[in-house]
Design a protein around this motif. Structure first.
Motif, PDB file in Angstrom:
ATOM      1  N   ARG A 203      -5.149 106.003  66.497  1.00  0.00           N
ATOM      2  CA  ARG A 203      -4.986 105.977  65.042  1.00  0.00           C
ATOM      3  C   ARG A 203      -5.718 104.821  64.392  1.00  0.00           C
ATOM      4  NH1 ARG A 203       1.338 107.023  65.696  1.00  0.00           N
ATOM      5  NH2 ARG A 203       1.210 109.167  66.446  1.00  0.00           N
ATOM      6  N   ASN A 204      -6.297 103.947  65.199  1.00  0.00           N
ATOM      7  CA  ASN A 204      -7.102 102.856  64.659  1.00  0.00           C
ATOM      8  C   ASN A 204      -8.333 103.368  63.931  1.00  0.00           C
ATOM      9  OD1 ASN A 204      -5.477 100.790  65.570  1.00  0.00           O
ATOM     10  ND2 ASN A 204      -6.482 100.673  67.554  1.00  0.00           N
ATOM     11  N   ALA A 205      -8.651 104.665  64.103  1.00  0.00           N
ATOM     12  CA  ALA A 205      -9.829 105.229  63.442  1.00  0.00           C
ATOM     13  C   ALA A 205      -9.752 105.028  61.936  1.00  0.00           C
ATOM     14  CB  ALA A 205      -9.954 106.710  63.784  1.00  0.00           C
ATOM     15  N   VAL A 206      -8.587 105.296  61.352  1.00  0.00           N
ATOM     16  CA  VAL A 206      -8.421 105.141  59.906  1.00  0.00           C
ATOM     17  C   VAL A 206      -8.575 103.680  59.514  1.00  0.00           C
ATOM     18  CG1 VAL A 206      -6.809 105.375  57.983  1.00  0.00           C
ATOM     19  CG2 VAL A 206      -6.993 107.199  59.696  1.00  0.00           C
ATOM     20  N   ARG A 207      -7.926 102.787  60.268  1.00  0.00           N
ATOM     21  CA  ARG A 207      -8.016 101.351  59.958  1.00  0.00           C
ATOM     22  C   ARG A 207      -9.439 100.832  60.140  1.00  0.00           C
ATOM     23  NH1 ARG A 207      -2.919 101.623  62.493  1.00  0.00           N
ATOM     24  NH2 ARG A 207      -3.734 101.028  64.528  1.00  0.00           N
ATOM     25  N   MET A 208     -10.161 101.410  61.089  1.00  0.00           N
ATOM     26  CA  MET A 208     -11.538 101.006  61.341  1.00  0.00           C
ATOM     27  C   MET A 208     -12.411 101.309  60.118  1.00  0.00           C
ATOM     28  SD  MET A 208     -13.734 102.142  64.675  1.00  0.00           S
ATOM     29  CE  MET A 208     -12.225 102.027  65.645  1.00  0.00           C
ATOM     30  N   LEU A 209     -12.188 102.472  59.513  1.00  0.00           N
ATOM     31  CA  LEU A 209     -12.934 102.832  58.315  1.00  0.00           C
ATOM     32  C   LEU A 209     -12.529 101.955  57.136  1.00  0.00           C
ATOM     33  CD1 LEU A 209     -12.712 106.698  58.739  1.00  0.00           C
ATOM     34  CD2 LEU A 209     -14.813 105.378  58.785  1.00  0.00           C
ATOM     35  N   GLU A 210     -11.224 101.722  57.014  1.00  0.00           N
ATOM     36  CA  GLU A 210     -10.736 100.890  55.910  1.00  0.00           C
ATOM     37  C   GLU A 210     -11.274  99.464  56.004  1.00  0.00           C
ATOM     38  OE1 GLU A 210      -6.548 101.314  56.328  1.00  0.00           O
ATOM     39  OE2 GLU A 210      -6.447 103.177  55.160  1.00  0.00           O
ATOM     40  N   ALA A 211     -11.491  98.981  57.211  1.00  0.00           N
ATOM     41  CA  ALA A 211     -11.968  97.607  57.406  1.00  0.00           C
ATOM     42  C   ALA A 211     -13.361  97.393  56.833  1.00  0.00           C
ATOM     43  CB  ALA A 211     -11.965  97.254  58.897  1.00  0.00           C
ATOM     44  N   VAL A 212     -14.130  98.479  56.711  1.00  0.00           N
ATOM     45  CA  VAL A 212     -15.478  98.353  56.127  1.00  0.00           C
ATOM     46  C   VAL A 212     -15.524  99.004  54.741  1.00  0.00           C
ATOM     47  CG1 VAL A 212     -16.692  98.122  58.320  1.00  0.00           C
ATOM     48  CG2 VAL A 212     -16.216 100.404  57.432  1.00  0.00           C
ATOM     49  N   GLY A 213     -14.347  99.132  54.108  1.00  0.00           N
ATOM     50  CA  GLY A 213     -14.271  99.616  52.736  1.00  0.00           C
ATOM     51  C   GLY A 213     -14.431 101.109  52.572  1.00  0.00           C
ATOM     52  N   LEU A 214     -14.166 101.877  53.621  1.00  0.00           N
ATOM     53  CA  LEU A 214     -14.302 103.329  53.568  1.00  0.00           C
ATOM     54  C   LEU A 214     -12.942 104.005  53.640  1.00  0.00           C
ATOM     55  CD1 LEU A 214     -17.279 103.586  56.087  1.00  0.00           C
ATOM     56  CD2 LEU A 214     -17.421 103.689  53.592  1.00  0.00           C
ATOM     57  N   THR A 215     -12.877 105.236  53.187  1.00  0.00           N
ATOM     58  CA  THR A 215     -11.626 105.997  53.207  1.00  0.00           C
ATOM     59  C   THR A 215     -11.798 107.219  54.099  1.00  0.00           C
ATOM     60  OG1 THR A 215     -11.081 105.307  50.953  1.00  0.00           O
ATOM     61  CG2 THR A 215      -9.917 107.241  51.814  1.00  0.00           C
ATOM     62  N   ALA A 216     -10.865 107.403  55.009  1.00  0.00           N
ATOM     63  CA  ALA A 216     -10.933 108.551  55.915  1.00  0.00           C
ATOM     64  C   ALA A 216     -10.508 109.831  55.195  1.00  0.00           C
ATOM     65  CB  ALA A 216     -10.026 108.312  57.122  1.00  0.00           C
ATOM     66  N   ARG A 217     -11.218 110.900  55.430  1.00  0.00           N
ATOM     67  CA  ARG A 217     -10.849 112.224  54.911  1.00  0.00           C
ATOM     68  C   ARG A 217     -10.316 113.033  56.086  1.00  0.00           C
ATOM     69  NH1 ARG A 217     -15.357 115.226  53.209  1.00  0.00           N
ATOM     70  NH2 ARG A 217     -13.807 116.650  52.311  1.00  0.00           N
ATOM     71  N   VAL A 218      -9.017 112.878  56.366  1.00  0.00           N
ATOM     72  CA  VAL A 218      -8.429 113.513  57.545  1.00  0.00           C
ATOM     73  C   VAL A 218      -8.296 115.016  57.310  1.00  0.00           C
ATOM     74  CG1 VAL A 218      -6.442 113.598  59.079  1.00  0.00           C
ATOM     75  CG2 VAL A 218      -7.183 111.399  58.125  1.00  0.00           C
ATOM     76  N   ARG A 219      -8.991 115.780  58.134  1.00  0.00           N
ATOM     77  CA  ARG A 219      -8.953 117.247  58.045  1.00  0.00           C
ATOM     78  C   ARG A 219      -7.848 117.824  58.899  1.00  0.00           C
ATOM     79  NH1 ARG A 219      -8.208 121.805  58.056  1.00  0.00           N
ATOM     80  NH2 ARG A 219      -9.632 123.588  57.830  1.00  0.00           N
ATOM     81  N   HIS A 220      -7.649 117.240  60.074  1.00  0.00           N
ATOM     82  CA  HIS A 220      -6.621 117.750  60.987  1.00  0.00           C
ATOM     83  C   HIS A 220      -6.228 116.632  61.948  1.00  0.00           C
ATOM     84  CE1 HIS A 220      -4.310 120.770  63.160  1.00  0.00           C
ATOM     85  NE2 HIS A 220      -4.811 120.308  64.289  1.00  0.00           N
ATOM     86  N   MET A 221      -4.945 116.625  62.338  1.00  0.00           N
ATOM     87  CA  MET A 221      -4.439 115.660  63.310  1.00  0.00           C
ATOM     88  C   MET A 221      -3.837 116.421  64.481  1.00  0.00           C
ATOM     89  SD  MET A 221      -2.556 113.129  60.574  1.00  0.00           S
ATOM     90  CE  MET A 221      -1.889 112.044  61.851  1.00  0.00           C
ATOM     91  N   SER A 222      -4.143 115.995  65.690  1.00  0.00           N
ATOM     92  CA  SER A 222      -3.579 116.651  66.871  1.00  0.00           C
ATOM     93  C   SER A 222      -3.385 115.629  67.975  1.00  0.00           C
ATOM     94  CB  SER A 222      -4.490 117.772  67.368  1.00  0.00           C
ATOM     95  OG  SER A 222      -3.976 118.345  68.570  1.00  0.00           O
ATOM     96  N   SER A 223      -2.276 115.760  68.688  1.00  0.00           N
ATOM     97  CA  SER A 223      -2.032 114.901  69.846  1.00  0.00           C
ATOM     98  C   SER A 223      -2.636 115.496  71.115  1.00  0.00           C
ATOM     99  CB  SER A 223      -0.522 114.692  70.041  1.00  0.00           C
ATOM    100  OG  SER A 223       0.129 115.938  70.231  1.00  0.00           O
ATOM    101  N   ASN A 224      -3.279 116.644  70.973  1.00  0.00           N
ATOM    102  CA  ASN A 224      -3.955 117.290  72.107  1.00  0.00           C
ATOM    103  C   ASN A 224      -5.447 116.987  72.013  1.00  0.00           C
ATOM    104  OD1 ASN A 224      -5.277 119.145  73.849  1.00  0.00           O
ATOM    105  ND2 ASN A 224      -3.499 120.503  73.770  1.00  0.00           N
ATOM    106  N   ILE A 225      -5.956 116.213  72.945  1.00  0.00           N
ATOM    107  CA  ILE A 225      -7.353 115.778  72.888  1.00  0.00           C
ATOM    108  C   ILE A 225      -8.315 116.958  72.919  1.00  0.00           C
ATOM    109  CG2 ILE A 225      -7.458 115.432  75.392  1.00  0.00           C
ATOM    110  CD1 ILE A 225      -9.320 113.409  72.678  1.00  0.00           C
ATOM    111  N   GLU A 226      -7.972 118.038  73.605  1.00  0.00           N
ATOM    112  CA  GLU A 226      -8.881 119.175  73.686  1.00  0.00           C
ATOM    113  C   GLU A 226      -8.957 119.928  72.366  1.00  0.00           C
ATOM    114  OE1 GLU A 226     -11.043 119.616  75.761  1.00  0.00           O
ATOM    115  OE2 GLU A 226     -10.381 118.496  77.522  1.00  0.00           O
ATOM    116  N   VAL A 227      -7.890 119.891  71.563  1.00  0.00           N
ATOM    117  CA  VAL A 227      -7.950 120.472  70.222  1.00  0.00           C
ATOM    118  C   VAL A 227      -8.923 119.665  69.367  1.00  0.00           C
ATOM    119  CG1 VAL A 227      -6.646 120.904  68.097  1.00  0.00           C
ATOM    120  CG2 VAL A 227      -5.640 121.470  70.315  1.00  0.00           C
ATOM    121  N   VAL A 228      -8.821 118.330  69.455  1.00  0.00           N
ATOM    122  CA  VAL A 228      -9.725 117.461  68.701  1.00  0.00           C
ATOM    123  C   VAL A 228     -11.169 117.736  69.098  1.00  0.00           C
ATOM    124  CG1 VAL A 228     -10.414 115.058  68.311  1.00  0.00           C
ATOM    125  CG2 VAL A 228      -7.988 115.666  68.415  1.00  0.00           C
TER     126      VAL A 228
END
Length: 305
Positions: A203-228
């Motif tokens: 979930r650091n992906a969102v914070r990583m974008l925010e750290a450089v002034g960007l906003t994540a546009r989350v399309r889908h969230m899954s705890s299954n890596i193969e779905v991602v």
């Protein structure tokens, strides 16, 4: 006051089995014998250790949980002493409990249960998979001697040895226009849909974008890596991962492009952790040596999730 080692074994067995009946079966004793022994233990310690519930087994009191944690360490120390005395000088034997963070499991558990365990036939290896909080609790109460975790998930009461250092990276469809680049700036892809691997370590992906002034546009969230990976391969969006899969193909066989992030991003450290002040067994030291030599080198998995 004098308590017996057998009483501690019974108490630990009850905590693990959740019932006196289950503990009796594990210990090869009668239910009445276990019950009387634990009642005597409570009397000698002067505290209630168990709450006995009809048809629902038993539940540990707060005092009981503390005694179980210490008792478990004593039982394991005794097993280590017995194993050391019985084993040949070169032999590693006994039982080793290892915790492994869920998203690290595909990368660490197979070699642990195959290659590592195969080197030491007299060693019984048990692995507990779970999220960070569950593994920290398992370390504290002695169910695991060591745990594979991310360094940032470890608290101040743990000693850590680094096993692998990794850097987050991007995955996108193989025919994505940005796939021709070796490294991609987050600003160049942040406006596109993000397929987020929904586990704490990713979930650091969102914070990583925010750290450089960007906003994540989350399309889908899954705890299954193969779905991602499957959605990314189909071009539905991109994702930011830590653990590098050995094959750049989705579950459906579609190609995936893995690219470095051009921006400065924090590295992630996988560590072996254990409680401060605990004297590690010979088994544990053997595992540390294995992980720090074999698990870091000799694999493509130089990135982690």
């Amino acid at each position: 006051m004098r308590i017996s080692f057998r009483q501690l074994e019974y108490l630990v067995a009850v905590a693990d089995a959740g019932s006196i009946t289950g503990a009796a079966a594990v210990c090869g004793a009668s239910q009445a014998g276990v019950s009387l022994s634990l009642s005597d233990l409570e009397k000698r310690l002067g505290v209630q250790l168990l709450i006995r519930q009809k048809a629902k087994g038993v539940k540990l009191t707060a005092a009981g949980a503390r005694v179980v944690a210490e008792g478990r360490r004593l039982v394991e120390a005794a097993e280590e002493l017995q194993a050391s005395a019985a084993a040949a000088e070169h032999e590693v034997s006994g039982t080793l409990g290892i915790g492994c963070y869920t998203s690290l499991s595909p990368f660490f558990i197979p070699p642990l249960l195959d290659e590592f365990a195969g080197r030491f036939p007299a060693l019984e290896v048990h692995v507990l998979e779970g999220i960070a909080d569950d593994l920290l609790a398992a370390l504290r109460d002695g169910r695991c001697e060591l745990a594979l975790l991310y360094a940032e998930d470890c608290d101040a009461g743990l000693t850590m040895v680094p096993v692998r250092t990794s850097r987050p990276y991007l995955i996108l469809a193989a025919d994505h226009p940005l796939a021709v680049r070796d490294a991609i700036h987050l600003a160049d892809i942040a406006d596109e849909p993000l397929i987020m691997f929904d586990v704490p370590s990713a979930r650091n992906a969102v914070r990583m974008l925010e750290a450089v002034g960007l906003t994540a546009r989350v399309r889908h969230m899954s705890s299954n890596i193969e779905v991602v990976r499957g959605l990314v391969a189909r071009g539905v969006g991109y994702s930011i991962l830590v653990q590098r899969w050995p094959a750049d193909l989705s579950f459906e066989g579609r190609p995936i492009a893995c690219r470095s992030i051009a921006d400065p991003v924090p590295e992630r450290k996988v560590v072996l952790a254990w409680p401060d002040g605990i004297r590690l067994t010979r088994r544990a030291h053997t595992l540390i040596d294995f992980c720090c030599t074999t698990m870091e080198s000799g694999s493509r998995l130089t990135h982690t999730d």
